[in-house]
Design a protein around this motif. Structure first.
Motif, mmCIF file in Angstrom:
data_model
loop_
_atom_site.group_PDB
_atom_site.id
_atom_site.type_symbol
_atom_site.label_atom_id
_atom_site.label_comp_id
_atom_site.label_asym_id
_atom_site.label_seq_id
_atom_site.Cartn_x
_atom_site.Cartn_y
_atom_site.Cartn_z
ATOM 1 N N ARG A 102 -5.355 15.093 6.341
ATOM 2 C CA ARG A 102 -4.724 16.385 6.080
ATOM 3 C C ARG A 102 -3.715 16.251 4.948
ATOM 4 O O ARG A 102 -3.009 15.250 4.848
ATOM 5 C CB ARG A 102 -4.038 16.910 7.346
ATOM 6 N N GLU A 103 -3.646 17.289 4.120
ATOM 7 C CA GLU A 103 -2.732 17.257 2.977
ATOM 8 C C GLU A 103 -1.297 17.551 3.375
ATOM 9 O O GLU A 103 -0.363 17.134 2.702
ATOM 10 C CB GLU A 103 -3.193 18.262 1.913
ATOM 11 N N THR A 104 -1.109 18.297 4.469
ATOM 12 C CA THR A 104 0.238 18.650 4.926
ATOM 13 C C THR A 104 0.348 18.391 6.420
ATOM 14 O O THR A 104 -0.655 18.187 7.107
ATOM 15 C CB THR A 104 0.538 20.138 4.636
ATOM 16 N N GLY A 105 1.592 18.411 6.887
ATOM 17 C CA GLY A 105 1.812 18.213 8.318
ATOM 18 C C GLY A 105 1.689 16.754 8.726
ATOM 19 O O GLY A 105 1.585 15.843 7.893
ATOM 20 N N ILE A 106 1.691 16.516 10.021
ATOM 21 C CA ILE A 106 1.593 15.167 10.562
ATOM 22 C C ILE A 106 0.141 14.729 10.562
ATOM 23 O O ILE A 106 -0.726 15.416 11.112
ATOM 24 C CB ILE A 106 2.167 15.116 11.998
ATOM 25 N N CYS A 107 -0.141 13.596 9.943
ATOM 26 C CA CYS A 107 -1.512 13.076 9.867
ATOM 27 C C CYS A 107 -1.455 11.552 9.935
ATOM 28 O O CYS A 107 -1.006 10.907 8.986
ATOM 29 C CB CYS A 107 -2.197 13.543 8.584
ATOM 30 N N PRO A 108 -1.894 10.942 11.044
ATOM 31 C CA PRO A 108 -1.874 9.481 11.152
ATOM 32 C C PRO A 108 -2.713 8.786 10.081
ATOM 33 O O PRO A 108 -2.353 7.698 9.620
ATOM 34 C CB PRO A 108 -2.430 9.229 12.559
ATOM 35 N N VAL A 109 -3.831 9.400 9.696
ATOM 36 C CA VAL A 109 -4.703 8.790 8.680
ATOM 37 C C VAL A 109 -3.980 8.724 7.339
ATOM 38 O O VAL A 109 -3.975 7.678 6.660
ATOM 39 C CB VAL A 109 -6.014 9.593 8.557
ATOM 40 N N ARG A 110 -3.363 9.828 6.931
ATOM 41 C CA ARG A 110 -2.636 9.839 5.658
ATOM 42 C C ARG A 110 -1.477 8.851 5.688
ATOM 43 O O ARG A 110 -1.223 8.128 4.710
ATOM 44 C CB ARG A 110 -2.134 11.255 5.370
ATOM 45 N N ARG A 111 -0.784 8.789 6.805
ATOM 46 C CA ARG A 111 0.337 7.862 6.926
ATOM 47 C C ARG A 111 -0.138 6.411 6.821
ATOM 48 O O ARG A 111 0.487 5.582 6.146
ATOM 49 C CB ARG A 111 1.038 8.087 8.268
ATOM 50 N N GLU A 112 -1.272 6.092 7.465
ATOM 51 C CA GLU A 112 -1.793 4.717 7.408
ATOM 52 C C GLU A 112 -2.171 4.320 5.985
ATOM 53 O O GLU A 112 -1.832 3.225 5.517
ATOM 54 C CB GLU A 112 -3.016 4.607 8.330
ATOM 55 N N LEU A 113 -2.860 5.226 5.276
ATOM 56 C CA LEU A 113 -3.306 4.902 3.926
ATOM 57 C C LEU A 113 -2.121 4.753 2.969
ATOM 58 O O LEU A 113 -2.098 3.848 2.127
ATOM 59 C CB LEU A 113 -4.265 5.981 3.429
ATOM 60 N N TYR A 114 -1.134 5.624 3.097
ATOM 61 C CA TYR A 114 0.037 5.507 2.228
ATOM 62 C C TYR A 114 0.850 4.255 2.565
ATOM 63 O O TYR A 114 1.458 3.646 1.658
ATOM 64 C CB TYR A 114 0.903 6.761 2.332
ATOM 65 N N ALA A 115 0.850 3.853 3.842
ATOM 66 C CA ALA A 115 1.537 2.616 4.211
ATOM 67 C C ALA A 115 0.839 1.409 3.577
ATOM 68 O O ALA A 115 1.494 0.478 3.084
ATOM 69 C CB ALA A 115 1.575 2.475 5.733
ATOM 70 N N GLN A 116 -0.506 1.420 3.568
ATOM 71 C CA GLN A 116 -1.244 0.333 2.912
ATOM 72 C C GLN A 116 -0.956 0.315 1.411
ATOM 73 O O GLN A 116 -0.773 -0.760 0.818
ATOM 74 C CB GLN A 116 -2.748 0.511 3.162
#
Length: 244
Positions: A102-116
């Motif tokens: 998801r582009e906005t809001g809480i998204c575990p997938v986006r958070r994981e990729l940005y953490a990597q």
């Protein structure tokens, strides 16, 4: 055990370190499946360590078991070129689309990729400047602590909301039960009112009939007395008249 998935963080090729059947030395690191120790933040004193050792302290190697063999994969100590950084950005955008983040809001997938991606930037920066990499590590740990605090707060608020919802549901059930009781009480009171009205109407009817009978009797008595009075008056006049 399934090998770890691909990551935006660059790793060296995996290395076989031991077999499951081999006797492990007392100082060997725990196998996959044993909870690893929590990651710790490297200090500025570690900046003098060799690049690979410093990277292992900042970004711990990945470990897994496959076919009774234990594999270890360390982060790469090779510097990145400008084109590789551009490729990292393209890979980030590609995986965000592939995993439908998801582009906005809480998204575990986006958070994981940005953490990597952030870990990869820390790796690249640490190779060129250890002090700068350690500072970025502090920033990363602070961000993770803040996210963990917000997550704890969110879970607490959700639990609090669930408790309040259950209490409201329980209160609603009690109120519905009380409403049903009051409805029954109302119906009973209405029934009693109807009975009292019926009794009152019956009494009024009986009293009206009794009053009518009494009035009729009274009228008859008055008429009888009038007739008697007239007869007596006539007799009296007939007696008095001849004596004149």
């Amino acid at each position: 055990m399934i090998p770890p998935p691909d990551s935006l963080l660059r790793y060296n090729p995996p290395v076989l370190v031991s077999r499951r059947t081999e006797k492990r030395s007392p100082g060997a690191r725990p196998l996959k499946g044993t909870p690893p120790p929590p990651p710790r933040t490297a200090t500025a004193a570690e900046a003098a360590k060799p690049p690979q050792e410093l990277l292992n302290a900042i970004l711990p190697p990945r470990e897994w078991e496959e076919e009774n063999q234990r594999w270890v994969q360390e982060v790469s100590s090779a510097p990145s070129t400008r084109l590789e950084v551009v490729h990292l950005q393209e890979q980030l955008d590609l995986r965000l689309r592939q995993r439908q983040a998801r582009e906005t809001g809480i998204c575990p997938v986006r958070r994981e990729l940005y953490a990597q991606c952030f870990d990869e930037l820390i790796r690249e920066t640490t190779i060129n400047c250890a002090e700068r990499g350690l500072l970025l590590l502090r920033v990363r740990d602070e961000i993770q602590m803040t996210i963990a605090a917000y997550q704890t707060l969110y879970e607490s608020s959700v639990a609090f909301g669930m408790r309040k919802a259950l209490q409201a549901e329980q209160g609603k059930s009690d109120m519905e039960k009380r409403i049903a009781e009051l409805e029954e009480e109302k119906q009973e009171l209405e029934r009693q009112v109807s009975e009292q009205k019926a009794k009152c109407e019956a009494i009024e009817k009986r009293e009206n009939e009794k009053r009518q009978i009494e009035e009729k009797k009274h009228i008859e008595e008055v008429q009888f007395l009038k007739r008697t009075n007239q007869q007596l008056k006539a007799q009296l006049e007939s007696i008095i008249a001849p004596n004149k």
